[in-house]
Write a protein that holds these residues in place. Structure first.
Motif, PDB file in Angstrom:
ATOM      1  N   LEU A  68      33.487  31.955  34.124  1.00  0.00           N
ATOM      2  CA  LEU A  68      34.013  32.245  35.451  1.00  0.00           C
ATOM      3  C   LEU A  68      34.879  33.502  35.455  1.00  0.00           C
ATOM      4  N   GLY A  72      33.904  36.839  37.483  1.00  0.00           N
ATOM      5  CA  GLY A  72      34.889  37.410  38.394  1.00  0.00           C
ATOM      6  C   GLY A  72      35.268  38.833  38.064  1.00  0.00           C
ATOM      7  N   HIS A 103      43.852  35.828  37.066  1.00  0.00           N
ATOM      8  CA  HIS A 103      42.566  35.434  37.670  1.00  0.00           C
ATOM      9  C   HIS A 103      42.406  33.916  37.751  1.00  0.00           C
ATOM     10  N   LEU A 106      40.319  31.982  40.367  1.00  0.00           N
ATOM     11  CA  LEU A 106      38.862  31.843  40.287  1.00  0.00           C
ATOM     12  C   LEU A 106      38.428  30.401  40.008  1.00  0.00           C
TER      13      LEU A 106
END
Length: 488
Positions: A68, A72, A103, A106
């Motif tokens: 992920l 991203g 992040h 995400l």
């Protein structure tokens, strides 16, 4: 329980369902963890050294996290994942952790978030949520705890109440780390699992090296198919002596093909409904073609299909449970694989057919009480159409829990809804975490126990089962079925 996490997380908002779900979960949440399939490196428990730091423990080994972040827009180099060519990557773990936190959004709404939240707040006792602002403080807090004896691998193993942990090991593995665990005197039960995939893949460029490694451990050159098969038998025996109770086979499709050793051409008409035809000398032909470097993907498919039948046959003799993980197109992102190697989040599901592909194997062995086959899939459409009905008929077949993309809140619920009506829960294999991220083990089991408690509570609320049934079924799903299926 952490004050950060809601005690009713993942339960139905309907008060009647939620009340029963709480009751069932409270009975199962403290049961020991049986982990019959996973990818934790046994070296961690053999050496029992402190984990290096939070990024190396939580971020870098978990392909669910990496996929992920990469999707991203975060390069794996920026996360400190080593490249095959030795090119520079981020070496400062604090910077890796900060990028992870930057992040973290995400992961919202994903099962990975559920596991990460449990790790942070339940395993490490962090009292605030991870964010770009809190990242340095949380990093330091976890790093300090990792330096203590209470957070050494074996101490966490015991704290997690792991009753047994199975690793996944190549057929050529010496199992030296398993030896070391045994000889250390520590009482934790860590067992190997026999996974010969690498020597089945005769069209792979790496096959000659894998074959050589197998021959080296076997102690004899593998010049013909008969000796090759003998080596696999020999290694299975060795793995079993080290505590193994299962084999594991990852395949794109669960294709099985076989010709009985003593059958003749005149038997084909009789055998045709039960087995795909493979002439008696075909395995030798394919094997020698591979040794000459001329095997094709078609050859590999036939060879693998034949060997799956042989593995099932050998399971009758040595009692090892057979697992088939089907439907993952491995390393779909070839440029990423070439830079970083496998297990970086690039395995993608494909449509999978079981009814015809498994027919030869199930007709040959599926009615034999000595045999247990656990089938896993990434193609959810097969649950109610094929796998549920197959498990609801063949005594030997068990359904493995949702795996990879679907070992999630909604994936587990869909699995129960689509298989229980045709197979019942007692033809499933309980739960396994299938993880290489050690601290996510209790997180994944906790999630499964919550989801199953909620599913059963819904059946109680609709008067499909009564409370007594639900209590027995909850324990079975959390603990008993895994032990029974894997002979633990």
């Amino acid at each position: 329980m952490s004050a950060v996490l809601d005690p009713d997380r993942f339960f139905d908002p309907d008060p009647a369902v939620r009340r029963v779900a709480r009751e069932l979960y409270e009975e199962t949440r403290r049961l020991p963890i049986v982990s019959p399939h996973g990818h934790v490196d046994p070296q961690i428990l053999a050496r029992d050294e402190p984990f290096p730091e939070p990024a190396a423990l939580i971020v870098q080994p978990d392909h669910y996290v990496l996929r992920l972040l990469y999707a991203g827009g975060v390069p794996l180099e920026a996360l400190g994942v080593p490249r095959r060519d030795g090119a520079p990557v981020e070496t400062d773990p604090c910077k890796v952790w900060q990028r992870f936190a930057d992040h973290y959004y995400l992961f919202r709404g994903t099962p990975t978030a559920a596991w990460l939240e449990y790790e942070l707040h339940e395993v490490f006792g962090v009292g605030e949520r991870l964010s770009p602002e809190t990242a340095p403080r949380i990093y330091d807090e976890i790093a300090e705890k990792l330096a203590s004896r209470e957070f050494r691998p074996r101490a966490l193993f015991e704290r997690f109440a792991i009753e047994v942990l199975a690793t996944t090991d190549k057929a050529s593995d010496s199992l030296a780390h398993h030896h070391a665990i045994r000889e250390s005197g520590w009482k934790g039960r860590v067992i190997p699992c026999f996974r010969p995939d690498a020597v089945f893949q005769i069209a792979s460029p790496g096959w000659p090296a894998e074959l050589e490694a197998l021959g080296r451990e076997h102690g004899a050159p593998l010049v013909d198919y008969a000796e090759f098969l003998h080596a696999l038998e020999d290694r299975r025996t060795f793995f079993k002596s080290m505590g193994a109770t299962a084999t594991d086979h990852a395949v794109l499709e669960p294709y099985t093909t076989w010709f009985p050793p003593n059958a003749t051409a005149t038997d084909h008409a009789v055998l045709e409904p039960y087995t795909t035809r493979l002439p008696p000398n075909e395995a030798e032909v394919l094997y020698q073609r591979a040794r000459q470097g001329n095997a094709t993907p078609v050859d590999e498919r036939r060879f693998t299909g034949h060997l799956l039948m042989e593995m099932a046959r050998l399971s009758l003799e040595d009692g090892l449970v057979m697992q088939i993980h089907a439907g993952a197109l491995r390393d779909h992102n070839r440029p990423l694989f070439e830079r970083f190697g496998p297990d970086r989040g690039g395995d993608i599901p494909v449509a999978t057919e079981f009814t015809r592909n498994l027919r030869p194997l199930l007709n040959a062995y599926g009615n034999d009480p000595r045999f247990t086959l656990v089938a896993f899939t990434l193609d959810e459409s097969t649950y109610s159409r094929e796998l549920g009905p197959l498990a609801g008929h063949y005594p030997a077949l068990r359904l493995g829990p949702p795996w990879w993309f679907h070992d999630s809140i909604e994936g587990m619920r869909r699995f129960r809804e689509r298989t229980t009506e045709t197979a019942g829960i007692y033809k499933t294999a309980g739960f396994n975490d299938d993880t290489r991220a050690f601290c996510s083990i209790p997180a994944r089991h906790d999630l499964a126990r919550r989801v199953d408690a909620n599913f059963l509570a819904g059946l109680v609320a609709r008067h499909v089962i009564d409370r007594s049934d639900a209590h027995q079924m909850a324990r079975a799903l959390a603990y008993d079925l895994a032990k029974q299926t894997y002979k633990l």
